[in-house]
Scaffold this motif. Structure first.
Motif, PDB file in Angstrom:
ATOM      1  N   MET A  30       3.218 -62.528 -16.649  1.00 16.25           N
ATOM      2  CA  MET A  30       2.769 -61.939 -17.887  1.00 16.25           C
ATOM      3  C   MET A  30       3.600 -60.669 -18.143  1.00 16.25           C
ATOM      4  SD  MET A  30      -1.118 -61.029 -19.057  1.00 16.25           S
ATOM      5  CE  MET A  30      -1.751 -62.625 -18.620  1.00 16.25           C
ATOM      6  N   VAL A  31       4.084 -60.522 -19.365  1.00 14.43           N
ATOM      7  CA  VAL A  31       4.903 -59.378 -19.744  1.00 14.43           C
ATOM      8  C   VAL A  31       4.021 -58.315 -20.387  1.00 14.43           C
ATOM      9  CG1 VAL A  31       6.817 -58.629 -21.199  1.00 14.43           C
ATOM     10  CG2 VAL A  31       6.893 -60.876 -20.112  1.00 14.43           C
ATOM     11  N   ASN A  32       4.211 -57.080 -19.964  1.00  7.82           N
ATOM     12  CA  ASN A  32       3.486 -55.957 -20.561  1.00  7.82           C
ATOM     13  C   ASN A  32       4.388 -55.215 -21.533  1.00  7.82           C
ATOM     14  OD1 ASN A  32       1.229 -56.503 -19.065  1.00  7.82           O
ATOM     15  ND2 ASN A  32       1.513 -54.840 -17.628  1.00  7.82           N
ATOM     16  N   LYS A  33       3.762 -54.643 -22.567  1.00  5.67           N
ATOM     17  CA  LYS A  33       4.451 -53.809 -23.552  1.00  5.67           C
ATOM     18  C   LYS A  33       3.594 -52.588 -23.814  1.00  5.67           C
ATOM     19  CE  LYS A  33       5.848 -55.391 -27.499  1.00  5.67           C
ATOM     20  NZ  LYS A  33       5.979 -56.161 -28.751  1.00  5.67           N
ATOM     21  N   PRO A  34       4.215 -51.467 -24.170  1.00  6.49           N
ATOM     22  CA  PRO A  34       3.411 -50.287 -24.503  1.00  6.49           C
ATOM     23  C   PRO A  34       2.708 -50.463 -25.852  1.00  6.49           C
ATOM     24  CG  PRO A  34       5.753 -49.803 -24.717  1.00  6.49           C
ATOM     25  CD  PRO A  34       5.645 -51.195 -24.185  1.00  6.49           C
ATOM     26  N   LEU A  35       1.499 -49.948 -25.943  1.00 10.05           N
ATOM     27  CA  LEU A  35       0.733 -49.975 -27.182  1.00 10.05           C
ATOM     28  C   LEU A  35       0.298 -48.556 -27.511  1.00 10.05           C
ATOM     29  CD1 LEU A  35      -0.734 -51.515 -29.485  1.00 10.05           C
ATOM     30  CD2 LEU A  35      -2.734 -51.594 -27.977  1.00 10.05           C
ATOM     31  N   HIS A  36       0.566 -48.155 -28.743  1.00  9.81           N
ATOM     32  CA  HIS A  36       0.124 -46.857 -29.253  1.00  9.81           C
ATOM     33  C   HIS A  36      -0.709 -47.137 -30.491  1.00  9.81           C
ATOM     34  CE1 HIS A  36       0.558 -43.229 -31.784  1.00  9.81           C
ATOM     35  NE2 HIS A  36       0.217 -42.668 -30.648  1.00  9.81           N
ATOM     36  N   VAL A  37      -1.974 -46.753 -30.461  1.00 17.72           N
ATOM     37  CA  VAL A  37      -2.885 -47.030 -31.563  1.00 17.72           C
ATOM     38  C   VAL A  37      -3.907 -45.890 -31.663  1.00 17.72           C
ATOM     39  CG1 VAL A  37      -4.490 -48.399 -30.145  1.00 17.72           C
ATOM     40  CG2 VAL A  37      -4.317 -48.869 -32.583  1.00 17.72           C
ATOM     41  N   THR A  38      -4.402 -45.674 -32.865  1.00 15.87           N
ATOM     42  CA  THR A  38      -5.476 -44.706 -33.085  1.00 15.87           C
ATOM     43  C   THR A  38      -6.751 -45.501 -33.336  1.00 15.87           C
ATOM     44  OG1 THR A  38      -3.932 -43.105 -34.015  1.00 15.87           O
ATOM     45  CG2 THR A  38      -6.259 -42.810 -34.555  1.00 15.87           C
ATOM     46  N   VAL A  39      -7.792 -45.178 -32.588  1.00 16.54           N
ATOM     47  CA  VAL A  39      -9.065 -45.884 -32.706  1.00 16.54           C
ATOM     48  C   VAL A  39     -10.155 -44.876 -33.037  1.00 16.54           C
ATOM     49  CG1 VAL A  39     -10.747 -47.363 -31.548  1.00 16.54           C
ATOM     50  CG2 VAL A  39      -8.317 -47.617 -31.020  1.00 16.54           C
ATOM     51  N   ASN A  40     -10.820 -45.099 -34.144  1.00 13.63           N
ATOM     52  CA  ASN A  40     -11.921 -44.232 -34.589  1.00 13.63           C
ATOM     53  C   ASN A  40     -11.490 -42.770 -34.667  1.00 13.63           C
ATOM     54  OD1 ASN A  40     -13.584 -46.496 -34.767  1.00 13.63           O
ATOM     55  ND2 ASN A  40     -14.239 -46.290 -32.645  1.00 13.63           N
ATOM     56  N   GLY A  41     -10.266 -42.572 -35.163  1.00 10.86           N
ATOM     57  CA  GLY A  41      -9.752 -41.232 -35.376  1.00 10.86           C
ATOM     58  C   GLY A  41      -9.185 -40.556 -34.144  1.00 10.86           C
ATOM     59  N   ILE A  42      -9.178 -41.241 -33.011  1.00 12.81           N
ATOM     60  CA  ILE A  42      -8.675 -40.660 -31.762  1.00 12.81           C
ATOM     61  C   ILE A  42      -7.418 -41.416 -31.343  1.00 12.81           C
ATOM     62  CG2 ILE A  42      -9.163 -40.204 -29.331  1.00 12.81           C
ATOM     63  CD1 ILE A  42     -12.175 -40.194 -30.170  1.00 12.81           C
ATOM     64  N   GLU A  43      -6.336 -40.685 -31.241  1.00 10.15           N
ATOM     65  CA  GLU A  43      -5.090 -41.290 -30.789  1.00 10.15           C
ATOM     66  C   GLU A  43      -5.259 -41.678 -29.323  1.00 10.15           C
ATOM     67  OE1 GLU A  43      -0.410 -40.065 -30.598  1.00 10.15           O
ATOM     68  OE2 GLU A  43      -1.697 -39.077 -32.072  1.00 10.15           O
ATOM     69  N   GLN A  44      -5.057 -42.957 -29.039  1.00  7.63           N
ATOM     70  CA  GLN A  44      -5.241 -43.463 -27.683  1.00  7.63           C
ATOM     71  C   GLN A  44      -3.987 -43.230 -26.852  1.00  7.63           C
ATOM     72  OE1 GLN A  44      -8.357 -44.685 -26.811  1.00  7.63           O
ATOM     73  NE2 GLN A  44      -8.739 -43.874 -28.869  1.00  7.63           N
ATOM     74  N   PRO A  45      -4.150 -43.067 -25.546  1.00 12.03           N
ATOM     75  CA  PRO A  45      -2.957 -42.928 -24.703  1.00 12.03           C
ATOM     76  C   PRO A  45      -2.125 -44.205 -24.765  1.00 12.03           C
ATOM     77  CG  PRO A  45      -4.966 -43.067 -23.362  1.00 12.03           C
ATOM     78  CD  PRO A  45      -5.387 -43.049 -24.795  1.00 12.03           C
ATOM     79  N   VAL A  46      -0.816 -44.037 -24.747  1.00  8.65           N
ATOM     80  CA  VAL A  46       0.061 -45.202 -24.742  1.00  8.65           C
ATOM     81  C   VAL A  46      -0.127 -45.903 -23.405  1.00  8.65           C
ATOM     82  CG1 VAL A  46       2.445 -46.009 -24.845  1.00  8.65           C
ATOM     83  CG2 VAL A  46       1.699 -44.103 -26.300  1.00  8.65           C
TER      84      VAL A  46
END
Length: 180
Positions: free
Chosen positions: A1-17
């Motif tokens: 399985m290949v992993n990739k970085p994800l950067h997303v904001t959830v409910n107004g909080i920027e999530q850690p990559v």
């Protein structure tokens, strides 16, 4: 399985990559990586819409996206809201006030098992936000609500209470309808 970085904001909080599996569905990311379990796995094929979240666009528009069939990496760089993100919270993170839509769902007892309720709340929220930008004649309200909710499935309530709650939420928000 290949992993990739994800950067997303959830409910107004920027999530850690984070490096997450390339094939991970957003539903699984929210449930397993963010511990946000309000987004529900219903049918697993995008039909029931219990898994719906809101994507907030930079131009102020919002839209519903089904997370059981949409990979987490589709949301790269996007801002999303789950049902947990609607209520106002106090400094301790406790719910201080429900959103108008959530309050109307509660007031109209618009759920039975409540499994599908997060999808309906998100659909109603998208509708209210759209009507705040683009009001409609009050004579078109029922048809507009039906259009907004028709793709969401509930196996318990028969939809009448959902419809009434959404109607009440729309009418409680100033500027969503005009005479006509």
């Amino acid at each position: 399985m290949v992993n990739k970085p994800l950067h997303v904001t959830v409910n107004g909080i920027e999530q850690p990559v984070e490096d997450i599996p390339e094939q991970l569905m957003m539903l699984d990311y929210l449930n397993e990586y963010r511990n946000l379990t309000g987004t529900r796995f219903g049918c697993g094929i995008g039909v029931c819409r219990a898994c719906t979240v809101i994507v907030d666009h930079e131009d102020g528009r919002s839209e519903e996206i089904r997370t059981c069939i949409t990979g987490a990496h589709y949301f790269e760089g996007k801002s999303i809201r789950t049902v947990e993100g609607h209520a106002e919270r106090d400094e301790n993170g406790d719910v201080a006030k429900l959103s108008e839509v959530q309050q109307q769902f509660l007031d109209h007892f618009s759920f039975q098992c409540s499994y599908c309720a997060p999808g309906f709340v998100n659909a109603a929220t998208v509708l209210v936000e759209r009507l705040q930008r683009e009001p409609i004649p009050r004579s078109q309200l029922e048809a507009t609500i039906s259009d907004a909710l028709e793709s969401h499935l509930c196996r318990c309530t028969g939809y009448v209470r959902y419809f009434r709650a959404v109607r009440a939420a729309v009418l409680a928000m100033p500027g969503t309808t005009v005479e006509g």
